[in-house]
Design a protein around this motif. Sequence first.
Motif, PDB file in Angstrom:
ATOM      1  N   ASN A   1      11.845   7.499   3.231  1.00  0.00           N
ATOM      2  CA  ASN A   1      13.048   6.694   3.046  1.00  0.00           C
ATOM      3  C   ASN A   1      13.555   6.879   1.629  1.00  0.00           C
ATOM      4  N   SER A   2      14.646   6.220   1.305  1.00  0.00           N
ATOM      5  CA  SER A   2      15.242   6.302  -0.041  1.00  0.00           C
ATOM      6  C   SER A   2      15.194   4.951  -0.739  1.00  0.00           C
ATOM      7  N   ASP A   3      14.025   4.311  -0.704  1.00  0.00           N
ATOM      8  CA  ASP A   3      13.939   2.992  -1.342  1.00  0.00           C
ATOM      9  C   ASP A   3      14.233   3.063  -2.832  1.00  0.00           C
TER      10      ASP A   3
ATOM     11  N   TYR B   1      17.716  -1.554   6.861  1.00  0.00           N
ATOM     12  CA  TYR B   1      17.645  -0.098   6.693  1.00  0.00           C
ATOM     13  C   TYR B   1      16.222   0.409   6.916  1.00  0.00           C
ATOM     14  N   MET B   2      15.241  -0.282   6.335  1.00  0.00           N
ATOM     15  CA  MET B   2      13.865   0.156   6.490  1.00  0.00           C
ATOM     16  C   MET B   2      13.411   0.071   7.944  1.00  0.00           C
TER      17      MET B   2
ATOM     18  N   THR C   1      21.361   5.924   3.658  1.00  0.00           N
ATOM     19  CA  THR C   1      21.728   4.830   2.759  1.00  0.00           C
ATOM     20  C   THR C   1      23.238   4.671   2.741  1.00  0.00           C
ATOM     21  N   PRO C   2      23.751   3.453   2.906  1.00  0.00           N
ATOM     22  CA  PRO C   2      25.206   3.249   2.906  1.00  0.00           C
ATOM     23  C   PRO C   2      25.847   3.673   1.584  1.00  0.00           C
ATOM     24  N   ARG C   3      27.109   4.063   1.679  1.00  0.00           N
ATOM     25  CA  ARG C   3      27.837   4.536   0.509  1.00  0.00           C
ATOM     26  C   ARG C   3      27.903   3.480  -0.583  1.00  0.00           C
ATOM     27  N   TRP C   4      28.078   2.213  -0.226  1.00  0.00           N
ATOM     28  CA  TRP C   4      28.217   1.184  -1.257  1.00  0.00           C
ATOM     29  C   TRP C   4      26.933   1.028  -2.070  1.00  0.00           C
ATOM     30  N   VAL C   5      25.775   1.308  -1.445  1.00  0.00           N
ATOM     31  CA  VAL C   5      24.516   1.236  -2.179  1.00  0.00           C
ATOM     32  C   VAL C   5      24.386   2.445  -3.100  1.00  0.00           C
TER      33      VAL C   5
END
Length: 316
Positions: free
Chosen positions: A175-177, A206-207, A303-307
């Motif tokens: 993941n991209s935590d 997301y996770m 991962t969403p763009r806003w994050v």
Amino acid sequence: MALLLAAAVHANEPDRRIAVTFDDLPWASLEPATPLPAEGSVPMDMLDHHKRLVDALRQSGVPAIGFVNESRLWSQGSFRPDRTAMLEAWLEAGLSLGNHTASHLDFNAVGLEAYQRDILLGEAHLRPLLAARGQTPQWFRHPYLRTGTNHDDRTALETFLREHGYRIAPVTVTNSDWIWAAAYRNTLRQGDEQTRQRLRQDYVRYMMLRVAYFERRSSMLLGYLVPQVLLLHANELNADAFAALGDALRGHGYRFVSLEDATRDPAYARPDGYTGSYGTSWIHRWAAAENRGTSFYGGEPTTPRWVLELAGVASE
């Protein structure tokens, strides 16, 4: 009749098990060059975050293992006992520690000899720390999950690790935590509690999407749900969000197990067929050994763009 039906449903439920692992101890943002007050001491807020993470794991009954970067125990050329104290607190909570190299080197970039040296440097304080508790380092986690791009180097490294008492710690749920954590750290600096709350909630969702994705891939490849190994990082976000993530995993039917327990499953003896330059899930590595088509690997939740924008990261 109702009891019999309930028992039948329960018997048909898949056996969901998951091992939780943390990279970059004692703390992901404790880089050797990080400018810190009081001659390099750990800031109090970081100690508070670390305590919350340890407390969340202990209260959730999670037998987690953390992988240590030796270089994070130093600041401006000086060894920092207060950073080692963070590892002591981790062990005192009944959690485990493994080797993540000294400097978080990329095996693919530096080559075999430099990588081996960094592995040994990575146990300079880890080995005596564990020896004081009658333990030895048993697990090694590749930085970036990059395991070498040619067979000879990979085989030589596996032999080297065995000779030094190590097993490679796999990961199935990647993941991209770290991106979410960077965004979260920015909201901490800005004092933006509203966005911080949204980040925690969306991060857990997301996770769980990532977990569900690798469940599906496990079923496609193996025909059952392999005991998963989740990669996280020791950071502020996980300190504040792990309790909710642990509840979500339990609500989905997961039992927390140790890395040792998870990797007893026969799947972890399957050949690793991946020789690319990226770090990837062991499920994908096993699929590569079977020459699965590209469609097998698609559809990972992102991962969403806003994050990404909040974290200041262009892409995953």
